[in-house]
Design a protein around this motif. Structure first.
Motif, PDB file in Angstrom:
ATOM      1  N   LYS A  31      35.233  25.483  25.764  1.00 18.81           N
ATOM      2  CA  LYS A  31      36.240  24.855  26.296  1.00 18.81           C
ATOM      3  C   LYS A  31      37.729  24.951  26.406  1.00 18.81           C
ATOM      4  N   LYS A  32      37.975  25.400  25.294  1.00 18.51           N
ATOM      5  CA  LYS A  32      39.692  25.885  25.278  1.00 18.51           C
ATOM      6  C   LYS A  32      39.982  26.954  26.184  1.00 18.51           C
ATOM      7  N   VAL A  33      39.054  28.004  26.104  1.00 15.65           N
ATOM      8  CA  VAL A  33      39.485  29.313  26.845  1.00 15.65           C
ATOM      9  C   VAL A  33      39.348  28.965  28.210  1.00 15.65           C
ATOM     10  N   ARG A  34      38.272  28.151  28.411  1.00 15.86           N
ATOM     11  CA  ARG A  34      38.201  27.652  29.920  1.00 15.86           C
ATOM     12  C   ARG A  34      39.357  26.982  30.484  1.00 15.86           C
ATOM     13  N   ALA A  35      40.027  26.021  29.844  1.00  9.80           N
ATOM     14  CA  ALA A  35      41.069  25.396  30.474  1.00  9.80           C
ATOM     15  C   ALA A  35      42.277  26.473  30.623  1.00  9.80           C
ATOM     16  N   GLU A  36      42.249  27.243  29.811  1.00  3.00           N
ATOM     17  CA  GLU A  36      43.237  28.437  29.879  1.00  3.00           C
ATOM     18  C   GLU A  36      43.272  29.395  31.179  1.00  3.00           C
ATOM     19  N   MET A  37      41.835  29.883  31.270  1.00  4.37           N
ATOM     20  CA  MET A  37      41.573  30.582  32.140  1.00  4.37           C
ATOM     21  C   MET A  37      41.736  30.142  33.623  1.00  4.37           C
ATOM     22  N   GLN A  38      41.451  28.680  33.732  1.00  2.13           N
ATOM     23  CA  GLN A  38      41.582  27.947  34.693  1.00  2.13           C
ATOM     24  C   GLN A  38      43.095  28.213  35.473  1.00  2.13           C
ATOM     25  N   LEU A  39      43.862  27.739  34.642  1.00  4.02           N
ATOM     26  CA  LEU A  39      45.395  27.922  34.679  1.00  4.02           C
ATOM     27  C   LEU A  39      45.586  29.423  35.315  1.00  4.02           C
ATOM     28  N   GLU A  40      45.109  30.317  34.680  1.00  2.00           N
ATOM     29  CA  GLU A  40      45.313  31.699  34.855  1.00  2.00           C
ATOM     30  C   GLU A  40      44.838  32.136  36.173  1.00  2.00           C
ATOM     31  N   LEU A  41      43.550  31.603  36.491  1.00  2.00           N
ATOM     32  CA  LEU A  41      43.106  32.034  38.018  1.00  2.00           C
ATOM     33  C   LEU A  41      43.965  31.549  39.002  1.00  2.00           C
ATOM     34  N   LYS A  42      44.418  30.398  38.890  1.00  3.16           N
ATOM     35  CA  LYS A  42      45.234  29.681  39.831  1.00  3.16           C
ATOM     36  C   LYS A  42      46.745  30.543  39.966  1.00  3.16           C
ATOM     37  N   ARG A  43      47.121  31.043  38.742  1.00  8.68           N
ATOM     38  CA  ARG A  43      48.440  31.701  38.835  1.00  8.68           C
ATOM     39  C   ARG A  43      48.003  32.943  39.391  1.00  8.68           C
ATOM     40  N   LEU A  44      47.077  33.475  39.299  1.00  9.99           N
ATOM     41  CA  LEU A  44      46.884  34.937  39.662  1.00  9.99           C
ATOM     42  C   LEU A  44      46.565  35.077  41.036  1.00  9.99           C
ATOM     43  N   GLN A  45      45.779  33.949  41.490  1.00 11.42           N
ATOM     44  CA  GLN A  45      45.637  33.936  43.165  1.00 11.42           C
ATOM     45  C   GLN A  45      47.004  33.905  43.817  1.00 11.42           C
ATOM     46  N   HIS A  46      48.083  33.218  43.359  1.00 12.49           N
ATOM     47  CA  HIS A  46      49.135  32.942  43.804  1.00 12.49           C
ATOM     48  C   HIS A  46      49.874  34.563  43.783  1.00 12.49           C
ATOM     49  N   GLU A  47      49.607  35.188  42.700  1.00 12.02           N
ATOM     50  CA  GLU A  47      50.458  36.122  42.205  1.00 12.02           C
ATOM     51  C   GLU A  47      49.823  37.231  43.194  1.00 12.02           C
ATOM     52  N   VAL A  48      48.491  37.596  43.457  1.00 12.20           N
ATOM     53  CA  VAL A  48      48.173  38.643  43.882  1.00 12.20           C
ATOM     54  C   VAL A  48      48.046  38.236  45.561  1.00 12.20           C
ATOM     55  N   GLY A  49      47.788  37.000  45.812  1.00 10.86           N
ATOM     56  CA  GLY A  49      47.689  36.790  47.312  1.00 10.86           C
ATOM     57  C   GLY A  49      46.288  37.148  47.949  1.00 10.86           C
ATOM     58  N   ILE A  50      45.146  37.222  47.142  1.00 11.06           N
ATOM     59  CA  ILE A  50      43.990  37.565  47.655  1.00 11.06           C
ATOM     60  C   ILE A  50      43.167  36.420  47.865  1.00 11.06           C
ATOM     61  N   THR A  51      42.380  36.347  48.898  1.00  5.93           N
ATOM     62  CA  THR A  51      41.637  35.160  48.935  1.00  5.93           C
ATOM     63  C   THR A  51      40.227  34.961  48.173  1.00  5.93           C
ATOM     64  N   PHE A  52      40.207  33.802  47.364  1.00  8.89           N
ATOM     65  CA  PHE A  52      39.436  33.983  46.276  1.00  8.89           C
ATOM     66  C   PHE A  52      38.007  32.975  46.916  1.00  8.89           C
ATOM     67  N   VAL A  53      36.976  33.193  46.342  1.00 14.06           N
ATOM     68  CA  VAL A  53      35.799  32.736  46.744  1.00 14.06           C
ATOM     69  C   VAL A  53      35.105  32.344  45.561  1.00 14.06           C
ATOM     70  N   VAL A  54      35.203  31.295  44.688  1.00 11.90           N
ATOM     71  CA  VAL A  54      34.201  30.930  43.571  1.00 11.90           C
ATOM     72  C   VAL A  54      33.034  30.025  43.856  1.00 11.90           C
ATOM     73  N   VAL A  55      32.026  30.517  43.165  1.00 16.60           N
ATOM     74  CA  VAL A  55      30.656  29.900  43.481  1.00 16.60           C
ATOM     75  C   VAL A  55      30.420  29.287  42.047  1.00 16.60           C
ATOM     76  N   THR A  56      30.131  28.087  42.016  1.00 22.05           N
ATOM     77  CA  THR A  56      29.763  27.071  40.792  1.00 22.05           C
ATOM     78  C   THR A  56      28.847  26.128  41.064  1.00 22.05           C
ATOM     79  N   HIS A  57      28.125  25.503  39.832  1.00 19.23           N
ATOM     80  CA  HIS A  57      27.421  24.554  40.018  1.00 19.23           C
ATOM     81  C   HIS A  57      28.335  23.276  39.137  1.00 19.23           C
ATOM     82  N   ASP A  58      29.737  23.490  38.585  1.00 17.84           N
ATOM     83  CA  ASP A  58      30.466  22.762  38.063  1.00 17.84           C
ATOM     84  C   ASP A  58      31.436  22.136  39.087  1.00 17.84           C
TER      85      ASP A  58
END
Lengths: 312, 352
Positions: free
Chosen positions: B175-202
């Protein structure tokens, strides 16, 4: 017969040495139970492997008796004789034959195992049974079958002359090619099975990841599939090389009975020349080659991918 | 990269009428979607809804039976997997166990035949981006789960793909790493400007990460919308039930709400023609407890979660208890008679 794998039973000596175990009686009971389970196996190995092996090693430094047997006079002449071109060439050519057979088995076995690993479950089972099927028939009969196939008036020559491809029957028997063919035929399954196990275990997503990162299929094979199945490759090679090197039945039947391989040579020293010391020395040389090979295999398996699933 | 906030959305990936069957099962049934340049898009649905099949089609591991997929207007399906400008972060990470962290990341760059020095510079740069500088020489099995994921991510973004696919990126993390990674992914997406497609059941993962979400079920796209719109205005009964907690009533649409035989007319908005079979959805936090209301019932259960309390109320004539979320602690006790009310604007009518 001297070329049984002499691999120490793993874990026989490895005892947990965790200090200050509070349950001493139980630990003792555990040791007794372990002994009961390991005992027969260890006993078997000591009586039927270690003792004969020790005899062989011992005989190498003695002289032969005039009418056979061993005269207990120390000598190094057996080892000097080993390097007599007459014998040494046979050892070398045996290693060459076994190596050639192993390489061909690898080249045929890898694609076979690769395809089988990719089959749907039901076909996988059928293919694996087909690979093992020849073992259901007696080894000698299967080797003799090759004589019938390849002899002058045999099936292969009949077919080829019948088809008008050749005028005279080919001399297909009693040469090195025939021996390699026979060895290959006999031991190919021992190559395919470990390769299959290694390839089957490989996570298919690793190959997908490789493609996803821009690798063509050939690159994926060299950079991902092959390195990660290398332990299987080495196991298969040892499984084929070991029985090939010491084999004397196939060279006897398909090679025309001349001492073309070291297996025949050893057999002849013991049974015909009655020179046990020299036969032992030859056997020891073969064992040395194989032990060296096992070390190479263990080393290569360790540096490569050995760490992968040790901890998931 | 400068993001251009007001530029009209440009389609990067066009998916038109894609179908894929496995024997009797239709994994994808006539799916059409547009994924826009630079957005964080989520494919959300229960397992077996076809989202992974769609992902595999985009990556090139699977081919559709019918339909078209374009990238920047060019046919994507014509390219084999290894030639697509699409990278995937695998759910299992699929790191090469026989290579170091640096080796894993450099693998994709080496395929582009870049000079050695450039490869090394890029590997170092991306390791810094994902916070793994100094780990370059380690093997995957020496890393923690979170670190392995960062390597997988670094390996996928280092090639600067046009499209980055992420398969259940957070599911394997605690759970803890999850919350961290979540923010990180968003930051990264802004930073690198790549289109992200995430597949999830959650759904939480999708809601918190994505700009837009496509909710899928049984091989079909149910609704494509922004997270808030999906939550507030579900378009299909499936979406209404799948996204968040919801109180659903079955009945017939009327001018001012939903007519339920056993309960009377329940207020709600939604512009459905009167007489249409419909569902009415009211979120737990939109339901008010009071003396009197639209419905009356008996409190069956009260759970206190700190910030909110959840109260389950049994209403005669409705088979499932009505959920009410109240701020803070509540004074109601199980067994009490309560009235339930909501404003028509907070209730959505959905055609069945």
């Amino acid at each position: 017969m001297t070329t049984e794998h002499d691999i120490a039973p793993p874990g026989a000596a490895a005892r947990p040495t965790t200090g200050r175990a509070p349950r001493r009686p139980r630990a003792l009971g555990g040791a007794a139970a372990r002994l009961a389970f390991l005992g027969p196996g260890i006993g078997y190995l000591i009586v039927l492997l270690i003792v004969p092996l020790a005899l062989i090693v011992g005989y190498t430094v003695f002289r032969r008796g005039r009418f056979g047997g061993v005269v207990y006079e120390a000598t190094t002449e057996n080892f000097t004789r080993l390097f007599d071109p007459l014998y040494f060439d046979i050892v070398v050519s045996s290693v060459r034959t076994a190596t050639l057979t192993t390489l061909i088995a690898l080249l045929i076995g890898y694609p076979t195992a690769y395809v089988i690993a990719g089959l749907p479950r039901k076909w996988k089972t059928i293919a694996l049974v087909a690979i093992v099927l020849p073992f259901w028939t007696n080894f000698l009969i299967r080797v003799y079958a090759w004589v019938i196939l390849l002899s002058g008036p045999g099936l292969v020559n009949e077919t080829l002359t019948g088809a008008g491809l050749i005028d005279e029957p080919l001399q297909l028997l009693y040469n090195q090619g025939t021996i390699v063919t026979g060895l290959l035929y006999s031991y190919l399954p021992l190559m395919v099975l470990p390769l299959y196990a290694a390839i089957e275990r490989l996570d298919p997503q690793l190959r997908e990841a490789s493609a996803n990162l821009g690798a063509r299929p050939v690159r994926t094979f060299w950079s991902v599939t092959l390195p990660l199945t290398l332990p299987g490759v080495l196991t298969g090679c040892v499984f084929v090389f070991v029985p090939c090197l010491g084999n004397f039945v196939i060279p006897e039947i398909l090679g025309g009975g001349r001492s073309i391989m070291v297996g025949n040579l050893i057999r002849d020293q013991f049974l015909k020349a009655r020179d046990w010391p020299f036969g032992s020395t030859l056997a020891l040389a073969v064992i040395a080659v194989l032990v060296l090979l096992l070390f190479v295999q263990a080393w290569a398996a360790r540096i490569n991918g050995g760490a992968e699933d040790r901890r998931a | 990269m400068s993001a251009v906030p007001d530029a009209p959305p440009r389609t990067l990936v066009g998916i038109e009428g894609v179908s894929r069957r496995f024997g009797e099962v239709a994994a994808l049934d006539d799916v059409s979607l547009d994924i826009r340049q630079g957005e964080f898009f989520a494919l959300l649905g229960p397992s077996g809804c076809g989202k992974t099949t769609l992902l595999r089609i985009l990556a090139g591991f699977e081919a559709p039976d019918a339909g078209r997929v374009t990238l920047d207007g060019a046919d994507l399906l014509a390219l084999p997997a290894h030639r697509r400008p699409v990278n995937l972060m695998f759910q299992s990470y699929a790191l090469f166990p026989h290579m170091t962290v640096a080796g894993n990341i450099a693998y994709g760059l080496e395929r582009e035949r870049l000079p050695r020095a450039e490869v090394r510079a890029k590997v170092e740069e991306v390791l810094a981006t994902v916070g793994l500088s100094g780990q370059a020489g380690r093997r995957p099995h020496q890393l923690s789960g979170g670190q392995r994921q960062r390597v997988a991510l670094a390996r996928a973004i280092v090639k600067r793909p046009r499209l980055l696919l992420l398969d259940e990126p957070l599911s394997a993390l605690d759970k803890k790493v999850r919350a961290e990674m979540q923010l990180e992914l968003k930051r990264l997406q802004h930073e690198v400007g790549i289109t992200f497609v995430v597949v999830t059941h959650d759904q939480e993962e999708a809601m918190s990460l994505a700009d837009r979400i496509a909710v899928m079920e049984a091989g079909r796209v149910q609704q494509v919308d922004q997270p808030v719109r999906l939550y507030e205005r579900p378009a299909t009964p499936f979406v209404a039930g799948f996204i968040g907690a919801n109180n659903l009533f079955e009945g017939t649409a009327a001018g001012d709400g939903l007519v339920v035989p056993a309960l009377g007319t329940l207020p709600g908005g939604g512009g459905l023609a009167a007489g249409t079979p419909a569902l009415l959805g009211v979120r737990p936090e939109s339901v008010r407890l009071g003396e009197a209301g639209i419905l009356t019932g008996t409190v069956a259960d009260v759970s206190f979660y700190g910030g909110v309390s959840h109260i389950a109320v049994r209403v005669p004539g409705h088979d499932r208890p009505i959920l009410v979320a109240a701020q803070g602690a509540t004074r109601v006790r199980p067994g009490a008679e309560v009235g339930l009310g909501w404003s028509a604007a907070d209730a959505v009518l959905i055609a069945r």
